[in-house]
Scaffold this motif. Structure first.
Motif, PDB file in Angstrom:
ATOM      1  N   TRP A 184      -0.953  15.261  -6.944  1.00 14.77           N
ATOM      2  CA  TRP A 184       0.087  14.514  -7.663  1.00 14.77           C
ATOM      3  C   TRP A 184      -0.474  13.213  -8.217  1.00 14.77           C
ATOM      4  N   LEU A 185      -1.455  12.648  -7.527  1.00 12.25           N
ATOM      5  CA  LEU A 185      -2.046  11.365  -7.895  1.00 12.25           C
ATOM      6  C   LEU A 185      -3.559  11.494  -7.962  1.00 12.25           C
ATOM      7  N   PRO A 186      -4.228  10.699  -8.804  1.00  8.21           N
ATOM      8  CA  PRO A 186      -5.694  10.714  -8.820  1.00  8.21           C
ATOM      9  C   PRO A 186      -6.239  10.274  -7.466  1.00  8.21           C
ATOM     10  N   ARG A 187      -7.346  10.861  -7.059  1.00  5.37           N
ATOM     11  CA  ARG A 187      -7.964  10.474  -5.795  1.00  5.37           C
ATOM     12  C   ARG A 187      -8.336   8.990  -5.816  1.00  5.37           C
ATOM     13  N   GLY A 188      -8.058   8.333  -4.713  1.00  9.44           N
ATOM     14  CA  GLY A 188      -8.355   6.919  -4.614  1.00  9.44           C
ATOM     15  C   GLY A 188      -7.225   6.008  -5.057  1.00  9.44           C
ATOM     16  N   THR A 189      -6.077   6.593  -5.438  1.00 13.98           N
ATOM     17  CA  THR A 189      -4.945   5.759  -5.858  1.00 13.98           C
ATOM     18  C   THR A 189      -4.523   4.813  -4.743  1.00 13.98           C
ATOM     19  N   HIS A 190      -4.512   5.314  -3.514  1.00 18.27           N
ATOM     20  CA  HIS A 190      -4.060   4.507  -2.384  1.00 18.27           C
ATOM     21  C   HIS A 190      -5.146   4.341  -1.322  1.00 18.27           C
ATOM     22  N   ASP A 191      -5.136   3.169  -0.713  1.00 19.94           N
ATOM     23  CA  ASP A 191      -5.976   2.874   0.446  1.00 19.94           C
ATOM     24  C   ASP A 191      -5.042   2.729   1.638  1.00 19.94           C
ATOM     25  N   TRP A 192      -5.059   3.704   2.533  1.00 21.72           N
ATOM     26  CA  TRP A 192      -4.121   3.721   3.667  1.00 21.72           C
ATOM     27  C   TRP A 192      -4.203   2.437   4.487  1.00 21.72           C
ATOM     28  N   ASN A 193      -5.365   1.841   4.567  1.00 21.17           N
ATOM     29  CA  ASN A 193      -5.530   0.621   5.363  1.00 21.17           C
ATOM     30  C   ASN A 193      -4.747  -0.557   4.786  1.00 21.17           C
ATOM     31  N   LYS A 194      -4.332  -0.454   3.515  1.00 21.71           N
ATOM     32  CA  LYS A 194      -3.576  -1.529   2.879  1.00 21.71           C
ATOM     33  C   LYS A 194      -2.068  -1.287   2.922  1.00 21.71           C
ATOM     34  N   PHE A 195      -1.658  -0.157   3.502  1.00 24.03           N
ATOM     35  CA  PHE A 195      -0.228   0.086   3.667  1.00 24.03           C
ATOM     36  C   PHE A 195       0.335  -0.909   4.679  1.00 24.03           C
ATOM     37  N   LEU A 196       1.621  -1.235   4.553  1.00 19.80           N
ATOM     38  CA  LEU A 196       2.262  -2.208   5.432  1.00 19.80           C
ATOM     39  C   LEU A 196       3.486  -1.595   6.107  1.00 19.80           C
ATOM     40  N   THR A 197       3.668  -1.909   7.367  1.00 19.46           N
ATOM     41  CA  THR A 197       4.825  -1.403   8.090  1.00 19.46           C
ATOM     42  C   THR A 197       6.073  -2.186   7.684  1.00 19.46           C
ATOM     43  N   PRO A 198       7.273  -1.621   7.888  1.00 19.86           N
ATOM     44  CA  PRO A 198       8.501  -2.368   7.609  1.00 19.86           C
ATOM     45  C   PRO A 198       8.568  -3.682   8.390  1.00 19.86           C
ATOM     46  N   GLU A 199       8.049  -3.670   9.612  1.00 17.23           N
ATOM     47  CA  GLU A 199       8.056  -4.894  10.419  1.00 17.23           C
ATOM     48  C   GLU A 199       7.181  -5.979   9.787  1.00 17.23           C
ATOM     49  N   GLU A 200       6.044  -5.568   9.221  1.00 15.99           N
ATOM     50  CA  GLU A 200       5.162  -6.538   8.566  1.00 15.99           C
ATOM     51  C   GLU A 200       5.800  -7.103   7.293  1.00 15.99           C
ATOM     52  N   ILE A 201       6.456  -6.235   6.534  1.00 17.63           N
ATOM     53  CA  ILE A 201       7.125  -6.700   5.312  1.00 17.63           C
ATOM     54  C   ILE A 201       8.278  -7.633   5.651  1.00 17.63           C
ATOM     55  N   THR A 202       9.121  -7.253   6.599  1.00 17.51           N
ATOM     56  CA  THR A 202      10.270  -8.102   6.933  1.00 17.51           C
ATOM     57  C   THR A 202       9.817  -9.441   7.510  1.00 17.51           C
ATOM     58  N   ALA A 203       8.723  -9.446   8.265  1.00 19.00           N
ATOM     59  CA  ALA A 203       8.203 -10.704   8.795  1.00 19.00           C
ATOM     60  C   ALA A 203       7.760 -11.618   7.658  1.00 19.00           C
ATOM     61  N   GLN A 204       7.106 -11.048   6.643  1.00 12.44           N
ATOM     62  CA  GLN A 204       6.678 -11.829   5.487  1.00 12.44           C
ATOM     63  C   GLN A 204       7.887 -12.397   4.734  1.00 12.44           C
ATOM     64  N   LEU A 205       8.908 -11.585   4.563  1.00 12.67           N
ATOM     65  CA  LEU A 205      10.102 -12.030   3.848  1.00 12.67           C
ATOM     66  C   LEU A 205      10.781 -13.183   4.575  1.00 12.67           C
ATOM     67  N   ARG A 206      10.958 -13.035   5.876  1.00  9.57           N
ATOM     68  CA  ARG A 206      11.637 -14.077   6.656  1.00  9.57           C
ATOM     69  C   ARG A 206      10.802 -15.352   6.714  1.00  9.57           C
ATOM     70  N   ARG A 207       9.493 -15.202   6.803  1.00 15.79           N
ATOM     71  CA  ARG A 207       8.613 -16.361   6.847  1.00 15.79           C
ATOM     72  C   ARG A 207       8.746 -17.198   5.575  1.00 15.79           C
ATOM     73  N   ASN A 208       9.126 -16.541   4.489  1.00 16.69           N
ATOM     74  CA  ASN A 208       9.228 -17.231   3.209  1.00 16.69           C
ATOM     75  C   ASN A 208      10.666 -17.518   2.798  1.00 16.69           C
ATOM     76  N   GLY A 209      11.549 -17.602   3.790  1.00 16.65           N
ATOM     77  CA  GLY A 209      12.902 -18.094   3.559  1.00 16.65           C
ATOM     78  C   GLY A 209      13.923 -17.089   3.083  1.00 16.65           C
ATOM     79  N   LEU A 210      13.596 -15.795   3.130  1.00 12.15           N
ATOM     80  CA  LEU A 210      14.546 -14.769   2.714  1.00 12.15           C
ATOM     81  C   LEU A 210      15.169 -14.087   3.922  1.00 12.15           C
ATOM     82  N   SER A 211      16.409 -13.641   3.766  1.00 12.26           N
ATOM     83  CA  SER A 211      17.103 -12.889   4.817  1.00 12.26           C
ATOM     84  C   SER A 211      17.110 -11.412   4.452  1.00 12.26           C
ATOM     85  N   VAL A 212      16.654 -10.564   5.346  1.00  9.47           N
ATOM     86  CA  VAL A 212      16.646  -9.123   5.093  1.00  9.47           C
ATOM     87  C   VAL A 212      18.064  -8.589   5.271  1.00  9.47           C
TER      88      VAL A 212
END
Length: 246
Positions: A184-212
């Motif tokens: 479906w996608l060209p090889r190398g489109t994604h680097d799994w090591n750069k994926f982020l968990t929902p917990e990591e994203i929500t922590a970033q959002l809250r750290r920067n003054g946003l409410s999830v």
């Protein structure tokens, strides 16, 4: 040296595919399939949050929307048709060129710019809605990127973040399955090591003054050949966050 979120290798990768942004059968076919479900999530939440009429032809009139990493404009164009004043930015100049041509052919007035989120922050800009969709897994300096996107959200505004979870299933489905088996996608489109968990994203959002305020998984239904929202956030997911009014 000024810090930057730009990953030159990622920009080169998407520049090479730029001509195919609007080909529903080309290299961006998975994104065309994915677009309806993310547009539905964005539309429904904007209607509810800003108290707009779901039956209006241009319900988002007056709203300033920023699409970060807009690519060819797959989100910018439908949101413009719904009345929003849309700015689309991308670090790849070729993507912006393609987006501008397509918007002109469609008779749409969209403010496209080759720039970055941190540059807009430095210029003092802010928006009612910031779209951070399928971009964070391609940038350098994730904390800087998430902070710059959050800083662009006006008081009372919203930010939508969509990305891929870092799980065994996402490795099997989004990398091995989508890139190597189904192609479906060209090889190398994604680097799994750069994926982020929902917990990591929500922590970033809250750290920067946003409410999830919301989150949803997105799963593919092969028999229906479509993506749908789901409680399952194990692979693809979207998170909604709000900046308090005061």
């Amino acid at each position: 040296m000024t810090r930057s979120t730009v990953n030159d290798a990622e920009i080169a990768k998407f520049t090479a595919m730029a001509e195919e942004w609007w080909d529903p059968s080309g290299k961006f076919k998975p994104l065309h399939k994915f677009n309806p479900v993310r547009l539905t999530y964005i539309r429904d939440n904007l209607l509810a949050h800003f108290g707009r009429d779901a039956h209006g032809l241009r319900p988002f009139e007056g709203l300033r929307v920023l699409d970060v990493g807009c690519g060819g404009g797959l989100l910018c164009e439908p949101l413009t048709r719904l009345g929003a004043s849309v700015t689309g930015i991308d670090a790849a100049e070729r993507n912006i060129a393609i987006a501008e041509i397509h918007a002109e052919q469609a008779g749409l007035d969209i403010d496209y710019r080759t720039t970055t989120s941190e540059a807009l922050v430095a210029a003092g800009e802010s928006y009612d809605v910031v779209l951070n969709m399928e971009v964070v897994e391609h940038v350098d300096d994730v904390p800087l990127y998430m902070k710059s996107c959050a800083d662009l959200v006006a008081p009372g505004g919203l930010m939508f973040t969509a990305t891929l979870n870092r799980t065994a299933r996402s490795w099997a489905l989004a990398v091995i399955g989508a890139e190597y088996i189904l192609r479906w996608l060209p090889r190398g489109t994604h680097d799994w090591n750069k994926f982020l968990t929902p917990e990591e994203i929500t922590a970033q959002l809250r750290r920067n003054g946003l409410s999830v305020t919301g989150q949803t998984g997105v799963v593919f239904h092969p028999l229906a050949d479509e993506w749908r929202m789901s409680p399952d956030m194990g692979v693809n997911y979207m998170v909604l966050a709000e900046r308090p009014k005061s």
